[in-house]
Design a protein around this motif. Structure first.
Motif, short mmCIF file in Angstrom:
data_model
loop_
_atom_site.label_atom_id
_atom_site.label_comp_id
_atom_site.label_asym_id
_atom_site.label_seq_id
_atom_site.Cartn_x
_atom_site.Cartn_y
_atom_site.Cartn_z
N THR A 142 52.19 13.52 66.47
CA THR A 142 50.86 12.90 66.50
C THR A 142 50.92 11.39 66.31
OG1 THR A 142 50.59 13.30 64.12
CG2 THR A 142 49.78 15.01 65.63
N ALA A 143 52.06 10.87 65.88
CA ALA A 143 52.23 9.42 65.72
C ALA A 143 52.83 8.79 66.97
CB ALA A 143 53.11 9.12 64.51
N CYS A 144 52.75 9.48 68.10
CA CYS A 144 53.34 8.98 69.33
C CYS A 144 52.74 7.64 69.75
CB CYS A 144 53.16 10.02 70.44
SG CYS A 144 53.73 9.47 72.07
N GLY A 145 51.41 7.53 69.70
CA GLY A 145 50.76 6.29 70.12
C GLY A 145 51.14 5.11 69.25
N THR A 146 51.20 5.34 67.94
CA THR A 146 51.60 4.26 67.03
C THR A 146 53.03 3.83 67.27
OG1 THR A 146 50.09 5.14 65.36
CG2 THR A 146 51.77 3.62 64.62
#
Length: 822
Positions: free
Chosen positions: A358-362
């Protein structure tokens, strides 16, 4: 006030000037319709004084002879003041005139005003009063310096004036000059159009003005030999030094005898319907505002030009990050659909386990600003700052030559005259002592003058002010740290509250929401505290009672810079070097007030959060404080002053059209110095250099801001502010030392950012020491440690252990490899 004895004698022995010429009607003069000339249409208004007009009660007035202040009267007032009991009325120490001789406060001011104007007439200045102005309750004193006064004062001030000798400055034809010429042509659209009176390669030889050598100077047009800048400077100098033992204009302004003193705007400004418009965009030049303001715009122009290569390199670094984001192995591992890494909760109780994917975008966004190119950019910016400082030194020396400042000493340029407040304190100290009888009996004015020169304010006299300064500075810095700590608590509590939300969209964007709102809160606080700290720094400087204007300015700049620098960079320094370092580990977290768990950085470090904080603070300050406030506040003050002075002014359009120049300038904001202009640029220079490793686009946004800033500053100086008296300066003063300090600190700060905040060094260590194949594969797993969820402290475990759909026995947490945590 320290002046040569010859200057004192010359001014005391001046014959009184002739009476004012009989005023003509406005219809008989076409030149005075805008207020640039006296009513006779011949004599130019070089300086304007304003004073309040109030009806005298009962006709009582204190209109006495302008020669009332004699040496004997002054000596008697000193004797009477030193021998009178404490309960008796004190003498006016500035005038040497007993306060009890005045029927009232207004009579007192009227007497002081008439005495001062009488001294000006004795010097040869010509005055014309206008008490029938279109501005209610305001009287104007227009001052004109005739030719003989201008010559005499120019000689006494040792002004350099252009002679008849003209020579050509040869341009070298080297490679550097060709490159410089090419760059100038490329940057020509950025420069405003300026009409030059003579070719750039033609220069007049200047020489110190002398009445005995007038034949050396080009006096074909005496009306314009002394330009308006020089004329106003001479009159202002005369107003300050008119009487070295009685009140000068600075003291009279402070005591309310006069409400304002200013030269008039002219040349490129026209008035229409009571407002100013540019007939052509007019850049503030040295010939109009003086060397001090000219140096500011020269420095700002060079700084803006130097931002162009820095912006280009910063954009290239950013584009490199965009081009390589899909090839970045750590972010690819985090975003891989087969990634099944379960992370430990980010907060106690209300937060649950979450997937690293879920931290892919960051992770992808962090690579835009945290890549190998940022290290190169940090080194480049360190060299850029050093090159900029050296380039400015070269430009400054060239300007000193072009502006004939090479022969001036610092004391001559800055003016080492004691301030009125300092003189008043010294005089109060002297009069509080029992004067020796030999001084009481002396009626020689010069002996008394030199007696007061012996006295000065010692460190013991200033000790209470120094202690107040130290305590208040520490208190203000403590307030800044307290607010930063408050924002930390806001982030912690808001993150927990948002995790409790039933809205899945809110829960999925907790990190972005908290980071952005906290950065905006920091920005608002910084803008508010900037204004508060500016006022506090000025108050503390006034308490110190510096001797000269130069000393006052330097002390004010130092205090203001310390407070505003700490205010602007404290949140950024916390995120860069402290956030995520004092967290602890699962089962043994660090708490504040036993309930607030210290916040962690997102996966990949705090560099992305640092970028968000830096960009919002920098862009917000530039847009709101530097641009909107730059024009908006002076306009608002001008409107308020206009409404207060003329009731129903908006219904009197015909009356507004007839306002003369000195009346129009009365509504403008007084010039408060260059400290705010330099300060905002120094803070911007800090944003551009100190943390540029986290935000490579900072030079680009600074460049775009400065292109607008130069125009806004010029527009403000010409249309929103009263014209300042021209001041001479050889350099930008203490600002250069501050710039050098910031440039040196920037090297250390960027090294720390790369070492402690970014993942550059941990990645290099892994690739060359731990990677089995010399690549970045497996780096993410290498940075994560294991934790058995059964070891959570009682009451700290998550309330929703099955949120992912299955029970969790082992979760992962990130190790801060930059600090060597294990």
């Amino acid at each position: 006030m320290q002046f040569p004895l010859s200057l004192i004698i010359t001014r005391l022995c001046l014959p009184p000037c002739c009476q004012l010429l009989k005023a003509l009607t406005p219809e008989e003069s076409t030149h005075c319709q805008h207020g640039l000339y006296f009513e006779d249409g011949q004599r130019r208004v070089d300086y304007v004084l304003t004073y309040p007009l109030k009806k005298q009660a009962g006709g009582r007035s204190c209109r006495q002879s302008t020669h009332l202040l004699t040496e004997n009267a002054f000596a008697r007032s000193l004797r009477r003041d030193s021998l009178s009991p404490p309960s008796s009325p004190r003498a006016d120490t500035e005038l040497g005139c007993p306060g009890e001789t005045f029927g009232g406060h207004e009579d007192h001011k009227t007497f002081r005003r008439e005495e001062f104007e009488g001294k000006l007439r004795e010097m040869g200045l010509e005055l014309e009063k206008d008490e029938d102005a279109r501005i209610q309750g305001v009287g104007f004193v227009k001052i004109h310096a005739p030719w003989n006064v201008l010559c005499r004062e120019a000689e006494l001030m040792k002004l350099k004036m252009p002679t008849k000798k003209v020579y050509e400055v040869k341009q070298s034809s080297g490679v550097v000059e060709k490159i410089s010429s090419l760059v100038s042509k490329v940057l020509e659209p950025l420069h405003p159009h300026v009409e030059e009176r003579q070719p750039k390669n033609i220069k007049r030889l200047s020489h110190t003005f002398s009445r005995e050598k007038q034949h050396l100077f080009d006096l074909s047009d005496k009306d314009y030999f002394f330009d308006s800048k020089t004329r106003s400077s001479i009159v202002m100098y005369a107003c300050i030094c008119v009487c070295f033992l009685s009140a000068g204009i600075t003291s009279l302004l402070g005591s309310g005898v006069y409400t304002a003193a200013y030269p008039l705007h002219d040349v490129s400004i026209t008035c229409q319907h009571g407002h100013r418009k540019h007939s052509k965009w007019f850049p503030p030049k040295k010939n109009y505002f003086g060397e001090k303001i000219g140096l500011y715009f020269a420095w700002l122009g060079l700084y803006t030009q130097m931002l162009i290569p820095a912006s280009l390199v910063g954009v290239i670094v950013f584009l490199y990050g965009c081009a390589t984001v899909d090839d970045n192995i750590p972010s690819m591992e985090i975003c891989h659909p087969r990634n099944n890494i379960t992370m430990c909760p980010l907060c106690d109780r209300v937060c649950s386990y979450w997937k690293l994917s879920t931290a892919c975008g960051t992770a992808r966004a962090s690579h835009l600003f945290d890549n190998p190119a940022t290290v190169f950019f940090s080194i480049f910016m360190a060299l850029w700052a050093a090159m900029f400082m050296e380039h400015w030194k070269r430009r400054q020396m060239r300007l000193n030559y072009e502006w004939d400042l090479t022969g001036f000493e610092d004391e001559e340029v800055s003016g080492d005259h004691p301030r009125a407040e300092y003189e008043f304190q010294v005089m109060q100290k002297s009069l509080s002592k029992d004067l020796p009888c030999k001084y009481v009996e002396i009626i020689n004015l010069f002996s008394l003058y030199f007696y007061f020169q012996i006295e000065k304010l010692s460190c013991r006299d200033r000790l209470p002010a120094y202690m107040t300064n130290i305590v208040m500075m520490l208190l203000m810095i403590g307030v800044t740290f307290a607010i930063v700590f408050g924002v930390i608590l806001y982030r912690i509590s808001t993150k927990a509250a948002l995790h409790m939300s039933s809205n899945p969209i809110t829960r999925n964007h907790v990190q972005l929401t908290v980071k952005t709102t906290a950065a905006i809160i920091n920005l608002v606080v910084i803008l508010i505290l900037d204004e508060v700290y500016g006022a506090v720094a000025r108050w503390l400087t006034v308490l110190e009672v510096p001797k000269t204007d130069k000393s006052f300015e330097e002390r004010l700049i130092f205090k203001t810079f310390i407070l505003k620098f700490v205010n602007a960079f404290s949140p950024i320094i916390y995120i860069a070097f402290f956030r995520g370092r004092l967290v602890g580990r699962p089962g043994n977290y660090l708490y504040v007030f036993e309930s607030y768990r210290m916040e962690e950085c997102a996966h990949g470090g705090c560099l992305m959060e640092l970028c968000i904080q830096l960009s919002i603070t920098m862009l917000g300050k530039q847009l709101i404080q530097n641009n909107l406030f730059e024009i908006g506040i002076p306009k608002l003050k001008k409107l308020i002053r206009y409404i207060q002075s003329k009731q129903g002014a908006f219904q009197e359009e015909e009356r507004q059209k007839k306002l003369r120049r000195y009346e129009t300038d009365h509504f403008l904001e007084p010039f408060a110095g260059l400290t705010p202009e330099y300060m905002e640029m120094i803070i911007q220079f800090g944003f551009v250099t100190l943390f540029v490793a986290s935000f490579p686009l900072a030079p680009l946004f600074a460049l775009l801001n400065n292109i607008i800033e130069i125009r806004l500053d010029a527009k403000k100086f010409v249309t929103e502010l009263r014209r300042p008296v021209a001041a001479r300066a050889k350099d930008i003063g203490i600002w250069y030392n501050i710039l050098r300090g910031v440039a040196k600190v920037a090297v250390i700060i960027n090294a720390f950012v790369i070492s402690f905040t970014s993942d550059f060094i941990p990645r290099m260590v892994y690739q060359y020491m731990y990677s089995p194949d010399g690549s970045m594969h497996g780096f993410v797993n290498h940075t994560l440690s294991y934790f058995n969820v059964s070891h959570f402290q009682e009451g700290k475990e998550t309330q929703e252990p099955l949120q992912l759909g299955y029970p969790i026995e082992i979760c992962r947490w990130e190790i801060n490899l930059s600090l060597g945590d294990q």
